[in-house]
Structure formats: C-alpha cells, structure tokens
Scaffold this motif. Structure first.
Motif, PDB file in Angstrom:
ATOM      1  N   SER A  45       0.829  -1.190   0.000  1.00  0.00           N
ATOM      2  CA  SER A  45       0.000   0.000   0.000  1.00  0.00           C
ATOM      3  C   SER A  45       0.869   1.247   0.000  1.00  0.00           C
ATOM      4  O   SER A  45       2.081   1.164   0.199  1.00  0.00           O
ATOM      5  N   PRO A  46       0.282   2.434  -0.198  1.00  0.00           N
ATOM      6  CA  PRO A  46       1.086   3.662  -0.212  1.00  0.00           C
ATOM      7  C   PRO A  46       1.888   3.917   1.073  1.00  0.00           C
ATOM      8  O   PRO A  46       2.895   4.600   1.044  1.00  0.00           O
ATOM      9  N   ASP A  47       1.448   3.343   2.190  1.00  0.00           N
ATOM     10  CA  ASP A  47       2.221   3.519   3.421  1.00  0.00           C
ATOM     11  C   ASP A  47       3.280   2.436   3.586  1.00  0.00           C
ATOM     12  O   ASP A  47       3.847   2.268   4.661  1.00  0.00           O
ATOM     13  N   THR A  48       3.528   1.693   2.517  1.00  0.00           N
ATOM     14  CA  THR A  48       4.564   0.670   2.374  1.00  0.00           C
ATOM     15  C   THR A  48       4.268  -0.624   3.117  1.00  0.00           C
ATOM     16  O   THR A  48       5.097  -1.517   3.131  1.00  0.00           O
ATOM     17  N   GLU A  49       3.105  -0.747   3.722  1.00  0.00           N
ATOM     18  CA  GLU A  49       2.756  -2.016   4.357  1.00  0.00           C
ATOM     19  C   GLU A  49       2.150  -2.960   3.317  1.00  0.00           C
ATOM     20  O   GLU A  49       1.448  -2.528   2.408  1.00  0.00           O
ATOM     21  N   ALA A  50       2.422  -4.245   3.474  1.00  0.00           N
ATOM     22  CA  ALA A  50       1.820  -5.225   2.565  1.00  0.00           C
ATOM     23  C   ALA A  50       0.325  -5.297   2.817  1.00  0.00           C
ATOM     24  O   ALA A  50      -0.113  -5.283   3.961  1.00  0.00           O
ATOM     25  N   SER A  51      -0.442  -5.328   1.745  1.00  0.00           N
ATOM     26  CA  SER A  51      -1.889  -5.467   1.865  1.00  0.00           C
ATOM     27  C   SER A  51      -2.229  -6.933   1.658  1.00  0.00           C
ATOM     28  O   SER A  51      -2.011  -7.473   0.595  1.00  0.00           O
ATOM     29  N   LEU A  52      -2.724  -7.570   2.684  1.00  0.00           N
ATOM     30  CA  LEU A  52      -2.891  -9.015   2.668  1.00  0.00           C
ATOM     31  C   LEU A  52      -4.347  -9.446   2.807  1.00  0.00           C
ATOM     32  O   LEU A  52      -4.815  -9.673   3.918  1.00  0.00           O
ATOM     33  N   PRO A  53      -5.087  -9.551   1.718  1.00  0.00           N
ATOM     34  CA  PRO A  53      -6.362 -10.244   1.823  1.00  0.00           C
ATOM     35  C   PRO A  53      -6.085 -11.725   2.099  1.00  0.00           C
ATOM     36  O   PRO A  53      -4.951 -12.178   1.973  1.00  0.00           O
ATOM     37  N   ALA A  54      -7.099 -12.457   2.472  1.00  0.00           N
ATOM     38  CA  ALA A  54      -6.893 -13.859   2.840  1.00  0.00           C
ATOM     39  C   ALA A  54      -6.231 -14.653   1.714  1.00  0.00           C
ATOM     40  O   ALA A  54      -5.288 -15.415   1.945  1.00  0.00           O
ATOM     41  N   VAL A  55      -6.721 -14.465   0.501  1.00  0.00           N
ATOM     42  CA  VAL A  55      -6.153 -15.146  -0.655  1.00  0.00           C
ATOM     43  C   VAL A  55      -6.206 -14.194  -1.847  1.00  0.00           C
ATOM     44  O   VAL A  55      -7.057 -13.305  -1.896  1.00  0.00           O
ATOM     45  N   PRO A  56      -5.316 -14.367  -2.816  1.00  0.00           N
ATOM     46  CA  PRO A  56      -5.399 -13.528  -4.016  1.00  0.00           C
ATOM     47  C   PRO A  56      -6.702 -13.773  -4.763  1.00  0.00           C
ATOM     48  O   PRO A  56      -7.311 -14.835  -4.643  1.00  0.00           O
ATOM     49  N   ASP A  57      -7.118 -12.785  -5.546  1.00  0.00           N
ATOM     50  CA  ASP A  57      -8.336 -12.925  -6.351  1.00  0.00           C
ATOM     51  C   ASP A  57      -8.197 -14.044  -7.379  1.00  0.00           C
ATOM     52  O   ASP A  57      -9.161 -14.727  -7.709  1.00  0.00           O
ATOM     53  N   SER A  58      -6.993 -14.205  -7.909  1.00  0.00           N
ATOM     54  CA  SER A  58      -6.745 -15.245  -8.898  1.00  0.00           C
ATOM     55  C   SER A  58      -5.263 -15.569  -8.911  1.00  0.00           C
ATOM     56  O   SER A  58      -4.455 -14.855  -8.312  1.00  0.00           O
ATOM     57  N   GLY A  59      -4.917 -16.649  -9.583  1.00  0.00           N
ATOM     58  CA  GLY A  59      -3.518 -17.011  -9.726  1.00  0.00           C
ATOM     59  C   GLY A  59      -2.969 -17.747  -8.518  1.00  0.00           C
ATOM     60  O   GLY A  59      -3.710 -18.329  -7.725  1.00  0.00           O
ATOM     61  N   ALA A  60      -1.649 -17.702  -8.372  1.00  0.00           N
ATOM     62  CA  ALA A  60      -0.961 -18.426  -7.314  1.00  0.00           C
ATOM     63  C   ALA A  60      -1.307 -17.872  -5.932  1.00  0.00           C
ATOM     64  O   ALA A  60      -1.685 -16.710  -5.789  1.00  0.00           O
ATOM     65  N   VAL A  61      -1.157 -18.718  -4.935  1.00  0.00           N
ATOM     66  CA  VAL A  61      -1.377 -18.283  -3.554  1.00  0.00           C
ATOM     67  C   VAL A  61      -0.151 -17.510  -3.066  1.00  0.00           C
ATOM     68  O   VAL A  61       0.916 -17.549  -3.679  1.00  0.00           O
ATOM     69  N   TYR A  62      -0.317 -16.803  -1.944  1.00  0.00           N
ATOM     70  CA  TYR A  62       0.794 -16.030  -1.406  1.00  0.00           C
ATOM     71  C   TYR A  62       1.867 -16.940  -0.828  1.00  0.00           C
ATOM     72  O   TYR A  62       1.584 -17.963  -0.205  1.00  0.00           O
ATOM     73  N   CYS A  63       3.090 -16.521  -1.003  1.00  0.00           N
ATOM     74  CA  CYS A  63       4.239 -17.273  -0.516  1.00  0.00           C
ATOM     75  C   CYS A  63       4.389 -17.082   0.989  1.00  0.00           C
ATOM     76  O   CYS A  63       4.186 -15.984   1.518  1.00  0.00           O
ATOM     77  N   SER A  64       4.789 -18.131   1.664  1.00  0.00           N
ATOM     78  CA  SER A  64       5.172 -18.040   3.070  1.00  0.00           C
ATOM     79  C   SER A  64       6.685 -18.181   3.164  1.00  0.00           C
ATOM     80  O   SER A  64       7.337 -18.689   2.243  1.00  0.00           O
ATOM     81  N   TYR A  65       7.242 -17.771   4.295  1.00  0.00           N
ATOM     82  CA  TYR A  65       8.682 -17.942   4.471  1.00  0.00           C
ATOM     83  C   TYR A  65       9.037 -19.417   4.623  1.00  0.00           C
ATOM     84  O   TYR A  65      10.168 -19.816   4.321  1.00  0.00           O
ATOM     85  N   ASP A  66       8.080 -20.257   5.037  1.00  0.00           N
ATOM     86  CA  ASP A  66       8.324 -21.696   5.053  1.00  0.00           C
ATOM     87  C   ASP A  66       8.457 -22.240   3.639  1.00  0.00           C
ATOM     88  O   ASP A  66       9.263 -23.140   3.386  1.00  0.00           O
ATOM     89  N   ASP A  67       7.647 -21.715   2.690  1.00  0.00           N
ATOM     90  CA  ASP A  67       7.803 -22.106   1.287  1.00  0.00           C
ATOM     91  C   ASP A  67       9.232 -21.842   0.826  1.00  0.00           C
ATOM     92  O   ASP A  67       9.843 -22.663   0.132  1.00  0.00           O
ATOM     93  N   LEU A  68       9.747 -20.676   1.191  1.00  0.00           N
ATOM     94  CA  LEU A  68      11.104 -20.300   0.792  1.00  0.00           C
ATOM     95  C   LEU A  68      12.140 -21.148   1.515  1.00  0.00           C
ATOM     96  O   LEU A  68      13.089 -21.649   0.908  1.00  0.00           O
ATOM     97  N   LYS A  69      11.958 -21.330   2.796  1.00  0.00           N
ATOM     98  CA  LYS A  69      12.929 -22.072   3.622  1.00  0.00           C
ATOM     99  C   LYS A  69      13.138 -23.491   3.121  1.00  0.00           C
ATOM    100  O   LYS A  69      14.268 -23.989   3.086  1.00  0.00           O
ATOM    101  N   HIS A  70      12.056 -24.162   2.737  1.00  0.00           N
ATOM    102  CA  HIS A  70      12.148 -25.586   2.442  1.00  0.00           C
ATOM    103  C   HIS A  70      12.314 -25.912   0.956  1.00  0.00           C
ATOM    104  O   HIS A  70      12.354 -27.092   0.585  1.00  0.00           O
ATOM    105  N   CYS A  71      12.427 -24.905   0.097  1.00  0.00           N
ATOM    106  CA  CYS A  71      12.582 -25.189  -1.333  1.00  0.00           C
ATOM    107  C   CYS A  71      13.937 -25.825  -1.611  1.00  0.00           C
ATOM    108  O   CYS A  71      14.915 -25.592  -0.898  1.00  0.00           O
ATOM    109  N   ALA A  72      13.980 -26.621  -2.684  1.00  0.00           N
ATOM    110  CA  ALA A  72      15.254 -27.190  -3.137  1.00  0.00           C
ATOM    111  C   ALA A  72      15.967 -26.248  -4.093  1.00  0.00           C
ATOM    112  O   ALA A  72      17.171 -26.391  -4.339  1.00  0.00           O
ATOM    113  N   GLY A  73      15.250 -25.289  -4.631  1.00  0.00           N
ATOM    114  CA  GLY A  73      15.796 -24.291  -5.539  1.00  0.00           C
ATOM    115  C   GLY A  73      14.757 -23.197  -5.725  1.00  0.00           C
ATOM    116  O   GLY A  73      13.581 -23.385  -5.400  1.00  0.00           O
TER     117      GLY A  73
END
Length: 201
Positions: A45-73
């Motif tokens: 948002s303009p105040d630089t905070e992430a705007s987080l609805p529960a899920v995106p309107d379409s497309g991929a779901v939001y990434c978690s830091y666990d998604d990043l932590k456990h990836c193989a690449g």
C-alpha cells in the motif's frame, strides 16, 4: 518434509511475469519430474505495508517464508520498475532475515526472470537487482548458458542473466517461441542442479 520442489516466486501486475513463471514451471516439471511450486506476493500500500487479503483474487497463492525455507531451488521474478525489482517482491525479501541468520538457503540453486514494457527498459539491471539478495543468502546463482540457441536468436526478451519478456507498451506482446524456450530451459536447469546438489540425479 514433503517431496523436493522448486519455488517459482513472482510478483506480476499485468500477467506477463506470471506467464513467464508458468513456462519456467513447465521446464522444471517437464524432464525432472520435480514439483514447481508457484507462489506470489501481495501488493504494498502507499504507506509501504503489505496489503494481505486472505487469498489472491486469482492465480498463485501467497508465498510463506516456510515455502522459501524448504525449497530445493528458487526462481524469482518481477516486472521491471525503473531498472529494479518491484516493491512488493523487495518487501517480501526484506523480511527473510531470519532465514539468512540460520543459513537456510545456503547452497541452493537460484535464478531470476523479468518482463518489461520497453525492449531496453532495464531488464538486465532488474535481473541483477534480484540476484543480490540471493547471493547474500548464500544461494548458487545460475543464469542461462549460451548453449541455448534462443539467446542468440531472440528478437524479444532473453538474457544470460535469466529469462525475460518484452511485453510492449500496451502489454500487447505474447511470449515468443524463443522466450518460451529460454524459460523452460532455465526451469529445467535449476531443477537438474537442485537434484544434482541433493545427490538424487
């Protein structure tokens, strides 16, 4: 832990960076059989905070830091913003300090991808801007080698630093055959390297 996967993490405003992400995912899964996990990040948002609805309107779901932590690449993508990555992706990466402190991403292969409205609008500098935090995390940065014919034949996007797309000023251009080939080659390369590094290839 679940089966190994390549995280394809991106921010896309008008759909072209997402289109690249999907082609990268095809490359990951086409030959290696490894899962490609598509994830995105919310806008800020303009105040630089992430705007987080529960899920995106379409497309991929939001990434978690666990998604990043456990990836193989990792394959990381953003549209060009004044020769740099978009703020939402930077915001997400800036929050990854706990992973840096524990070395969770060290020695994992990573690559980057981008799209721009103008042909010479800062694709390569944007790719390099995304590489910097990955190097700080100790990841193994991998581009696209010139053994891929699309690099010398392309009339649109495609760089040795990572896959790219020239979307056009009105977002009118679809991915070209060369751009698609380079995306899939990059996805396959990251997956193969992840398997080799894990000793499963």
């Amino acid at each position: 832990m679940s089966n190994p996967y390549i995280l394809v993490l991106y921010y896309s405003r008008h759909g072209k960076t997402e289109a690249i992400a999907k082609q990268l995912a095809r490359g990951v899964e086409r030959v290696t059989g490894m899962e490609a996990r598509l994830r995105t990040v919310p806008a800020v948002s303009p105040d630089t905070e992430a705007s987080l609805p529960a899920v995106p309107d379409s497309g991929a779901v939001y990434c978690s830091y666990d998604d990043l932590k456990h990836c193989a690449g990792l394959l990381l993508g953003s549209p060009v913003r004044f020769g740099n990555m978009a703020a939402p992706l930077k915001y997400f990466l800036d929050g990854s300090s706990p992973l840096w402190l524990t070395g969770a991403l060290i020695d994992k292969p990573a690559g980057v991808f981008t799209s721009s409205s103008s042909l010479h609008g800062g694709q390569e500098s944007t790719l390099l801007s995304m590489a910097l935090p990955l190097l700080h995390h100790g990841m193994l940065f991998c581009g696209i080698p010139y053994s891929e014919p699309g690099l010398t034949n392309t009339r649109g996007g495609g760089t040795p630093y990572g896959a790219s797309h020239w979307a056009g000023v009105q977002n009118e251009n679809n991915l070209t055959a060369e751009e698609i080939q380079l995306c899939q080659a990059q996805g396959e390369r990251i997956a193969r390297l992840a398997q080799q590094l894990a000793g499963t290839a």
